[in-house]
Design an enzyme around this catalytic site. Structure first.
Site, PDB file in Angstrom:
ATOM      1  N   HIS A  69       0.782  -1.089   0.050  1.00 28.18           N
ATOM      2  CA  HIS A  69       0.011  -0.039   0.025  1.00 28.18           C
ATOM      3  C   HIS A  69       1.043   1.305   0.067  1.00 28.18           C
ATOM      4  CE1 HIS A  69       1.003  -0.798   4.175  1.00 28.18           C
ATOM      5  NE2 HIS A  69       0.485   0.426   4.649  1.00 28.18           N
ATOM      6  N   ARG A  70       2.051   0.972   0.528  1.00 28.70           N
ATOM      7  CA  ARG A  70       3.125   2.169   0.258  1.00 28.70           C
ATOM      8  C   ARG A  70       4.407   1.499  -0.139  1.00 28.70           C
ATOM      9  NH1 ARG A  70      -0.030   5.238   2.360  1.00 28.70           N
ATOM     10  NH2 ARG A  70      -0.423   6.164   4.373  1.00 28.70           N
ATOM     11  N   LYS A  74       9.642  -2.812   2.496  1.00 27.99           N
ATOM     12  CA  LYS A  74      10.945  -2.678   3.095  1.00 27.99           C
ATOM     13  C   LYS A  74      11.080  -3.723   4.358  1.00 27.99           C
ATOM     14  CE  LYS A  74      14.560   0.046   3.976  1.00 27.99           C
ATOM     15  NZ  LYS A  74      15.157  -1.142   4.105  1.00 27.99           N
ATOM     16  N   LYS A  98       4.773  -2.220  11.728  1.00 27.76           N
ATOM     17  CA  LYS A  98       6.212  -1.623  12.451  1.00 27.76           C
ATOM     18  C   LYS A  98       6.274  -0.291  11.509  1.00 27.76           C
ATOM     19  CE  LYS A  98       9.414  -4.187  13.124  1.00 27.76           C
ATOM     20  NZ  LYS A  98      10.596  -5.094  13.252  1.00 27.76           N
ATOM     21  N   ASP A 103       5.469   5.859  11.345  1.00 22.11           N
ATOM     22  CA  ASP A 103       5.199   6.790  10.331  1.00 22.11           C
ATOM     23  C   ASP A 103       6.297   6.724   9.412  1.00 22.11           C
ATOM     24  OD1 ASP A 103       2.754   7.789  10.625  1.00 22.11           O
ATOM     25  OD2 ASP A 103       3.419   8.929  12.475  1.00 22.11           O
ATOM     26  N   LYS A 110      10.314  -9.065   3.896  1.00 19.85           N
ATOM     27  CA  LYS A 110      11.209  -9.553   4.638  1.00 19.85           C
ATOM     28  C   LYS A 110      11.891 -10.747   3.631  1.00 19.85           C
ATOM     29  CE  LYS A 110      13.233  -9.487   8.775  1.00 19.85           C
ATOM     30  NZ  LYS A 110      13.339  -8.279   9.599  1.00 19.85           N
ATOM     31  N   SER A 367      16.809   3.321   8.425  1.00 21.29           N
ATOM     32  CA  SER A 367      16.898   2.803   7.052  1.00 21.29           C
ATOM     33  C   SER A 367      15.949   3.945   6.094  1.00 21.29           C
ATOM     34  CB  SER A 367      16.031   1.717   6.815  1.00 21.29           C
ATOM     35  OG  SER A 367      17.220   0.542   7.154  1.00 21.29           O
TER      36      SER A 367
HETATM   37  P1  NAD Z   1      22.628 -10.667  15.091  1.00 18.73           P
HETATM   38  O1  NAD Z   1      22.653 -11.839  14.181  1.00 18.73           O
HETATM   39  O2  NAD Z   1      23.518  -9.397  15.193  1.00 18.73           O
HETATM   40  O3  NAD Z   1      22.609 -11.099  16.833  1.00 18.73           O
HETATM   41  C1  NAD Z   1      21.739 -12.120  17.176  1.00 18.73           C
HETATM   42  C2  NAD Z   1      22.539 -12.426  18.482  1.00 18.73           C
HETATM   43  O4  NAD Z   1      21.649 -13.413  19.011  1.00 18.73           O
HETATM   44  C3  NAD Z   1      23.724 -13.465  18.219  1.00 18.73           C
HETATM   45  O5  NAD Z   1      24.636 -12.796  19.126  1.00 18.73           O
HETATM   46  C4  NAD Z   1      23.591 -14.842  18.406  1.00 18.73           C
HETATM   47  O6  NAD Z   1      24.569 -15.445  18.813  1.00 18.73           O
HETATM   48  C5  NAD Z   1      22.573 -14.486  19.549  1.00 18.73           C
HETATM   49  N1  NAD Z   1      21.269 -15.919  19.502  1.00 18.73           N
HETATM   50  C6  NAD Z   1      21.154 -16.548  18.365  1.00 18.73           C
HETATM   51  N2  NAD Z   1      20.253 -17.458  18.719  1.00 18.73           N
HETATM   52  C7  NAD Z   1      20.112 -17.540  20.042  1.00 18.73           C
HETATM   53  C8  NAD Z   1      19.632 -17.963  21.188  1.00 18.73           C
HETATM   54  N3  NAD Z   1      18.953 -19.286  20.717  1.00 18.73           N
HETATM   55  N4  NAD Z   1      19.800 -18.083  22.333  1.00 18.73           N
HETATM   56  C9  NAD Z   1      20.451 -16.820  22.733  1.00 18.73           C
HETATM   57  N5  NAD Z   1      21.136 -16.057  21.741  1.00 18.73           N
HETATM   58  C10 NAD Z   1      21.141 -16.407  20.539  1.00 18.73           C
HETATM   59  O7  NAD Z   1      21.197 -10.069  14.764  1.00 18.73           O
HETATM   60  P2  NAD Z   1      20.443  -8.926  15.241  1.00 18.73           P
HETATM   61  O8  NAD Z   1      20.529  -8.006  13.927  1.00 18.73           O
HETATM   62  O9  NAD Z   1      21.072  -8.236  16.365  1.00 18.73           O
HETATM   63  O10 NAD Z   1      18.700  -9.191  15.439  1.00 18.73           O
HETATM   64  C11 NAD Z   1      18.410  -9.750  16.649  1.00 18.73           C
HETATM   65  C12 NAD Z   1      16.822  -9.649  16.468  1.00 18.73           C
HETATM   66  O11 NAD Z   1      16.491  -8.222  16.279  1.00 18.73           O
HETATM   67  C13 NAD Z   1      16.141 -10.416  15.400  1.00 18.73           C
HETATM   68  O12 NAD Z   1      14.824 -11.103  15.974  1.00 18.73           O
HETATM   69  C14 NAD Z   1      16.097  -9.463  14.309  1.00 18.73           C
HETATM   70  O13 NAD Z   1      14.866  -9.815  13.401  1.00 18.73           O
HETATM   71  C15 NAD Z   1      15.727  -8.267  15.303  1.00 18.73           C
HETATM   72  N6  NAD Z   1      15.830  -6.902  14.662  1.00 18.73           N
HETATM   73  C16 NAD Z   1      17.136  -6.645  14.056  1.00 18.73           C
HETATM   74  C17 NAD Z   1      17.211  -5.331  13.422  1.00 18.73           C
HETATM   75  C18 NAD Z   1      18.388  -4.682  12.886  1.00 18.73           C
HETATM   76  O14 NAD Z   1      18.368  -3.608  12.490  1.00 18.73           O
HETATM   77  N7  NAD Z   1      19.559  -5.522  12.908  1.00 18.73           N
HETATM   78  C19 NAD Z   1      16.106  -4.688  13.219  1.00 18.73           C
HETATM   79  C20 NAD Z   1      14.890  -4.814  13.706  1.00 18.73           C
HETATM   80  C21 NAD Z   1      14.685  -6.057  14.421  1.00 18.73           C
END
Ligand code: NAD
Length: 475
Positions: A69-70, A74, A98, A103, A110, A367
């Site tokens: 819709h937008r 992302k 999200k 906004d 994904k 982003s």
């Molecule tokens: P990342 O890969 O940098 O870090 C994930 C960390 O979690 C690692 O240190 C890993 O060893 C640890 N991990 C993995 N499985 C595990 C488990 N079962 N128990 C304990 N630790 C565990 O990932 P990230 O970018 O930090 O993302 C983490 C979460 O945040 C995800 O759910 C991701 O979708 C969400 N997220 C990330 C971003 C972003 O900008 N990177 C944005 C929004 C949401």
């Protein structure tokens, strides 16, 4: 529909949909419109071969567009061994909600690649990433106008740079090529402050929460954020930046860190930077000298603490362990760390949950800033910084001559300093997280049928999305 949910049998997508259903009910949205909003528009599944050391390996990846819709749609690209179509579609749906909450004018998407990145060399990862990017580009699932990935678990600046370069080679005529992906290295069109944005956003959420005494009192806390005992699961990109800021700037005590290979505990507070340096060097927390070790890391989710921040993966707090959680406040830095069933149990127990779709939106917010900067082809603040400095120094001179009083040094410095790009990015992020919190709180305060932050966040999102669907019309 919400009442009929059985126990612990829901997929990730069903879990997200059930959470959204609470808001559809509150808003009395037409079932057809609700179905249209919840439906995933398209999911591409690709299988592609790559020659790894003379041996051909076939990789599987997905890119899902939940809503358009937008545009662009992302959402991050995840490299992990747990990726599947359901996970990618659930995460794409979360991106839709999200973006609406904060906004950011994007649809939700994904991507994921089924891979253990630790098993491949840098050169192999480059080959695999470029090949995956080509698949997405050729099939219309990656471009600055329609679908823009970002880093997620297992990916970072390095992968984003390879993706942007692959797009540039396939579309040399596209002047906006660098906007085809965000989270790039600063030297390749990235934005200072993007890498830390999600973790920093989590901290801005907590600071705003603690600025509201009624929210703090409802959660059973006394006092401010300083001194609160925090347990974090996952010391990756998000967990590291969030916990480092909480420790260094907010005087929280990080008493537990849960990682894949166990957990670290220290009642008077762990040193986050030191642990992070140790992990970078040793690729594990095992053997870290300055804390007690717990081999069953996950059991620490139930450790006595004030704030629990799951920042690793989905499905960590389930019906099995929700009853044991001791934290008063759960801050969902990861996507989907609390299942629908666990959410019900925790809500009944009075545990406050700040939900993923809002809490970790700092990443997509910055982003968005990066994408805008790429399309504008100019650094934020480039035109006005020196002009602001000149005005600041004129104001300072006027102030001094009118008052004939000395001005404190820090005020002088603040007045004559124009904002650099990082200052502007952090200011925009802080503003976004604060305004969104106030929108969510306004729903909580004004609607008797809403008594948790997750439903309130979904109400904020779905109200905006449904308006956009109805304005355009479905034909
Ligand atoms: P990342 O890969 O940098 O870090 C994930 C960390 O979690 C690692 O240190 C890993 O060893 C640890 N991990 C993995 N499985 C595990 C488990 N079962 N128990 C304990 N630790 C565990 O990932 P990230 O970018 O930090 O993302 C983490 C979460 O945040 C995800 O759910 C991701 O979708 C969400 N997220 C990330 C971003 C972003 O900008 N990177 C944005 C929004 C949401």
């Amino acid at each position: 529909m919400v009442d009929n949910v059985g126990s612990e049998s829901l997929s990730f997508t069903e879990s997200v949909n059930h959470m959204a259903d609470r808001a559809f009910e509150v808003l009395n949205i037409d079932p057809g419109v609700a179905a249209a909003i919840k439906a995933c528009t398209a999911t591409l599944e690709v299988h592609f071969p790559v020659n790894i050391n003379g041996k051909i390996e076939v990789f599987t990846g997905w890119r899902s567009v939940h809503s358009s819709h937008r545009l662009p749609a992302k959402g991050g690209i995840r490299y992990a061994t747990i990726v599947d179509q359901d996970e990618v579609e659930a995460l794409a749906a979360l991106m839709t909600y999200k973006c609406a909450i904060v906004d950011v004018p994007f649809g939700g998407s994904k991507g994921g690649l089924l891979i253990d990145p630790t098993k491949y060399s840098r050169e192999d990862m480059q080959k695999i990433t470029r090949r995956f990017a080509r698949e997405l580009i050729r099939k219309g699932f990656l471009s600055p106008a329609t679908n823009v990935p970002a880093p997620d678990m297992g990916t970072g600046e390095r992968e984003m740079a390879w993706i942007a370069d692959t797009y540039k080679h396939l579309h040399p005529e596209d002047v906006n090529y660098s906007g085809c992906v965000t989270g790039k290295p600063v030297a390749h069109g990235g934005l200072r402050g993007r890498a830390e944005a999600t973790g920093r956003g989590v901290v801005y959420v907590l600071r705003e929460f603690f600025r509201n005494p009624d929210c703090v009192a409802d959660t059973g806390f006394k006092g401010g954020l300083g001194g609160k005992r925090v347990v974090i699961q996952g010391l990756g990109n998000v967990g590291f930046h969030a916990s480092k800021l909480l420790q260094e700037e907010d005087e929280c005590l990080i008493t537990g860190i849960i990682e894949k290979d166990g957990a670290l505990v220290k009642e008077d507070g762990l040193d986050i930077q030191h642990i992070h340096d140790y992990i970078v060097e040793h690729k594990t927390i095992l053997g870290y000298p300055d804390a007690s070790h717990v081999s069953d890391g996950k059991s620490l989710l139930a450790m006595d603490c004030d704030i629990l921040i799951p920042a690793a993966i989905e499905g960590q707090i389930t019906a099995d362990n929700a009853g044991a959680i001791k934290a008063n406040l759960i801050v969902e830095a990861a996507n989907g760390p609390v299942t629908f069933e666990a959410d019900e149990i925790l809500r009944q127990r009075g545990v406050t949950i700040l939900p993923d779709a809002y809490v970790n939106a700092g990443g997509v917010t910055v982003s968005y800033f990066e994408w805008v900067r790429n399309l504008a082809h100019i650094r934020f603040g480039r035109m006005e910084r020196r002009y602001d400095e000149m005005r600041g120094s004129h104001m300072l001179s006027a102030l001094k001559s009118m008052t004939q009083q000395p001005i404190p040094e820090w005020i002088e410095k603040e007045l004559v300093q124009g904002a650099n790009e990082l200052d502007l990015v952090r200011s925009g992020l802080d503003d976004t997280m604060r305004l969104s919190f106030q929108q969510i709180k306004a729903v909580l305060d004004s609607n008797d049928r809403v008594n948790d932050y997750r439903t309130a966040s979904y109400v904020v999102a779905i109200d905006k999305i449904s308006r956009s669907y109805l304005d355009i019309g479905v034909y």
